[in-house]
Design a protein around this motif. Sequence first.
Motif, PDB file in Angstrom:
ATOM      1  N   VAL A  37       0.734  -1.243  -0.089  1.00  0.00           N
ATOM      2  CA  VAL A  37      -0.105  -0.177   0.152  1.00  0.00           C
ATOM      3  C   VAL A  37       0.888   1.168  -0.184  1.00  0.00           C
ATOM      4  N   SER A  38       0.683   2.253  -0.758  1.00  0.00           N
ATOM      5  CA  SER A  38       1.150   3.286  -0.961  1.00  0.00           C
ATOM      6  C   SER A  38       0.049   4.670  -0.941  1.00  0.00           C
ATOM      7  N   GLY A  39       0.550   5.885  -1.094  1.00  0.00           N
ATOM      8  CA  GLY A  39      -0.464   6.963  -1.169  1.00  0.00           C
ATOM      9  C   GLY A  39      -0.721   7.514   0.202  1.00  0.00           C
ATOM     10  N   LYS A  40      -0.994   8.699   0.144  1.00  0.00           N
ATOM     11  CA  LYS A  40      -1.294   9.610   1.281  1.00  0.00           C
ATOM     12  C   LYS A  40      -2.060   9.144   2.612  1.00  0.00           C
ATOM     13  N   TRP A  41      -2.929   8.273   2.181  1.00  0.00           N
ATOM     14  CA  TRP A  41      -3.674   7.759   3.401  1.00  0.00           C
ATOM     15  C   TRP A  41      -3.239   6.479   3.591  1.00  0.00           C
ATOM     16  N   ALA A  42      -2.253   6.025   3.210  1.00  0.00           N
ATOM     17  CA  ALA A  42      -1.677   4.512   3.405  1.00  0.00           C
ATOM     18  C   ALA A  42      -1.931   4.088   4.819  1.00  0.00           C
ATOM     19  N   ASP A  43      -1.175   5.007   5.792  1.00  0.00           N
ATOM     20  CA  ASP A  43      -1.158   4.669   7.046  1.00  0.00           C
ATOM     21  C   ASP A  43      -2.279   4.535   8.106  1.00  0.00           C
ATOM     22  N   LYS A  44      -3.572   4.829   7.321  1.00  0.00           N
ATOM     23  CA  LYS A  44      -4.819   4.848   7.727  1.00  0.00           C
ATOM     24  C   LYS A  44      -5.646   3.311   7.559  1.00  0.00           C
ATOM     25  N   LEU A  45      -4.945   2.541   6.921  1.00  0.00           N
ATOM     26  CA  LEU A  45      -5.395   1.267   6.405  1.00  0.00           C
ATOM     27  C   LEU A  45      -4.695   0.149   7.480  1.00  0.00           C
ATOM     28  N   PRO A  46      -5.316  -1.175   7.649  1.00  0.00           N
ATOM     29  CA  PRO A  46      -4.950  -2.221   8.648  1.00  0.00           C
ATOM     30  C   PRO A  46      -3.571  -2.229   8.201  1.00  0.00           C
ATOM     31  N   SER A  47      -2.595  -2.577   9.074  1.00  0.00           N
ATOM     32  CA  SER A  47      -1.238  -2.930   8.863  1.00  0.00           C
ATOM     33  C   SER A  47      -0.932  -4.280   8.258  1.00  0.00           C
ATOM     34  N   ASP A  48      -2.010  -5.182   8.584  1.00  0.00           N
ATOM     35  CA  ASP A  48      -1.970  -6.510   8.098  1.00  0.00           C
ATOM     36  C   ASP A  48      -2.407  -6.602   6.751  1.00  0.00           C
ATOM     37  N   PRO A  49      -1.969  -6.899   5.496  1.00  0.00           N
ATOM     38  CA  PRO A  49      -2.545  -7.064   4.334  1.00  0.00           C
ATOM     39  C   PRO A  49      -3.779  -7.716   4.238  1.00  0.00           C
ATOM     40  N   LYS A  50      -3.545  -8.844   4.887  1.00  0.00           N
ATOM     41  CA  LYS A  50      -5.060  -9.770   4.769  1.00  0.00           C
ATOM     42  C   LYS A  50      -6.166  -8.873   5.159  1.00  0.00           C
ATOM     43  N   GLN A  51      -5.894  -8.120   6.103  1.00  0.00           N
ATOM     44  CA  GLN A  51      -7.196  -7.391   6.505  1.00  0.00           C
ATOM     45  C   GLN A  51      -7.866  -6.308   5.524  1.00  0.00           C
ATOM     46  N   ASN A  52      -6.897  -6.054   4.631  1.00  0.00           N
ATOM     47  CA  ASN A  52      -7.105  -4.981   3.779  1.00  0.00           C
ATOM     48  C   ASN A  52      -8.273  -5.487   2.653  1.00  0.00           C
ATOM     49  N   ILE A  53      -9.393  -4.579   2.377  1.00  0.00           N
ATOM     50  CA  ILE A  53     -10.265  -5.207   1.517  1.00  0.00           C
ATOM     51  C   ILE A  53      -9.982  -5.442   0.272  1.00  0.00           C
ATOM     52  N   VAL A  54      -8.800  -4.639  -0.304  1.00  0.00           N
ATOM     53  CA  VAL A  54      -8.146  -4.960  -1.725  1.00  0.00           C
ATOM     54  C   VAL A  54      -7.712  -6.526  -1.793  1.00  0.00           C
ATOM     55  N   TYR A  55      -7.015  -6.581  -0.538  1.00  0.00           N
ATOM     56  CA  TYR A  55      -6.740  -8.203  -0.691  1.00  0.00           C
ATOM     57  C   TYR A  55      -7.619  -9.254  -0.575  1.00  0.00           C
ATOM     58  N   GLN A  56      -8.768  -8.901   0.188  1.00  0.00           N
ATOM     59  CA  GLN A  56      -9.958  -9.726   0.138  1.00  0.00           C
ATOM     60  C   GLN A  56     -10.669 -10.031  -0.967  1.00  0.00           C
ATOM     61  N   CYS A  57     -10.745  -8.817  -1.775  1.00  0.00           N
ATOM     62  CA  CYS A  57     -11.427  -8.971  -3.346  1.00  0.00           C
ATOM     63  C   CYS A  57     -10.586  -9.738  -4.232  1.00  0.00           C
ATOM     64  N   ALA A  58      -9.164  -9.535  -4.154  1.00  0.00           N
ATOM     65  CA  ALA A  58      -8.421 -10.288  -5.062  1.00  0.00           C
ATOM     66  C   ALA A  58      -8.449 -11.793  -4.697  1.00  0.00           C
ATOM     67  N   GLU A  59      -8.568 -12.199  -3.361  1.00  0.00           N
ATOM     68  CA  GLU A  59      -8.512 -13.500  -3.109  1.00  0.00           C
ATOM     69  C   GLU A  59      -9.909 -14.198  -3.418  1.00  0.00           C
ATOM     70  N   PHE A  60     -10.857 -13.349  -3.337  1.00  0.00           N
ATOM     71  CA  PHE A  60     -12.340 -13.923  -3.644  1.00  0.00           C
ATOM     72  C   PHE A  60     -12.354 -14.200  -5.078  1.00  0.00           C
ATOM     73  N   PHE A  61     -11.954 -13.121  -5.860  1.00  0.00           N
ATOM     74  CA  PHE A  61     -11.858 -13.094  -7.293  1.00  0.00           C
ATOM     75  C   PHE A  61     -11.366 -14.462  -7.835  1.00  0.00           C
ATOM     76  N   LEU A  62     -10.033 -14.585  -7.504  1.00  0.00           N
ATOM     77  CA  LEU A  62      -9.155 -15.934  -7.853  1.00  0.00           C
ATOM     78  C   LEU A  62     -10.078 -17.253  -7.621  1.00  0.00           C
ATOM     79  N   LYS A  63     -10.379 -17.306  -6.138  1.00  0.00           N
ATOM     80  CA  LYS A  63     -11.361 -18.382  -6.111  1.00  0.00           C
ATOM     81  C   LYS A  63     -12.502 -18.693  -6.827  1.00  0.00           C
ATOM     82  N   ALA A  64     -13.265 -17.692  -6.873  1.00  0.00           N
ATOM     83  CA  ALA A  64     -14.535 -17.462  -7.579  1.00  0.00           C
ATOM     84  C   ALA A  64     -14.285 -17.955  -9.371  1.00  0.00           C
ATOM     85  N   GLN A  65     -13.245 -17.472  -9.615  1.00  0.00           N
ATOM     86  CA  GLN A  65     -13.168 -17.877 -11.059  1.00  0.00           C
ATOM     87  C   GLN A  65     -12.011 -19.119 -11.346  1.00  0.00           C
ATOM     88  N   GLY A  66     -11.748 -19.834 -10.166  1.00  0.00           N
ATOM     89  CA  GLY A  66     -10.987 -21.062 -10.182  1.00  0.00           C
ATOM     90  C   GLY A  66      -9.624 -20.860 -10.860  1.00  0.00           C
TER      91      GLY A  66
END
Length: 310
Positions: free
Chosen positions: A50-79
């Motif tokens: 994560v980069s950008g001006k407001w990066a420090d306002k997001l969870p430090s654990d990448p797995k808690q980030n909604i973007v990580y969760q979106c990517a993980e879901f997409f990969l699984k849903a599409q096989g």
Amino acid sequence: MSLTVYAPASMGNVSVGFDLLGAALAPIDGSLLGDRVSVDHQESGVELSVSGKWADKLPSDPKQNIVYQCAEFFLKAQGIKSGVSLVLEKNLPVGSGLGSSASSVVAAFAAMNECFGLPCEPQALLELMGEFEGKISGAVHYDNVAPCYLGGMQLMLEQHGRISESIPAFDDWYWVVAYSGVSLSTARMRQLMPQQYDKRTCIDFGRNLATFVHACYKQDAQLALSVLKDVLAEPYRAPAIPGFEVARAGLNELGMDVTGISGSGPTLFSVTRDKQLAEQAAVWLAEHYVCEADGFVHVCQLDQQGTRRV
């Protein structure tokens, strides 16, 4: 090969259409107001930085980030067996009323869909976007994700497989948006609203929204502005937004046509058809409404492109 997707900021509700109307924003100076997600293939798994001006306002654990969760879901849903490496450039403040979580979610899903050859059609992808954004905001509603993804002004339908429909906007309107720098929880701001409304309020809400949509199609600016008001949320949210009521009064004295709350606040928007007046209002808001170093003001028109590769 890495690709990058940009998802613009958005105004939920647009005062008159609580949970049913939203619009994407484009600063008139040509700058981009929104999050970006870059994605690249890798052998397996999901990696996120994560980069950008407001990066420090997001969870430090990448797995808690909604973007990580979106990517993980997409990969699984599409096989999909391979993995991705992601970079989120967080350019919108959290809890600002500018569709910050929607921008991240929309950029993430759009980037993943592009990366793997567009396996999801737009309405299906939009449904996923709303579901994931709802995990952060506390409820599934599309008035941020739909305009962020599709651009322009969107009316939420959620009927017969169609989540939203674009409605005509006014090309000569300037939307001055001001973020004070204070962060407000969308879920908390929703809790300020009553569970039930009297019949007169419901009738007024329906009449105003129907009239506004009619006026958009007729391109009757005066009629549209006359009903651009919030009878459901603003009466309960306005007192909880520091400086809002004073700013609205000041903008009215300047001659702005109408002022309202963007999403659940604290960002406000104010409308005029006079570019010079819009710029004057921006200066006034920077001096009288912005109260933290991270606050900002932009003179915008509607972003008709929506999410796109950059």
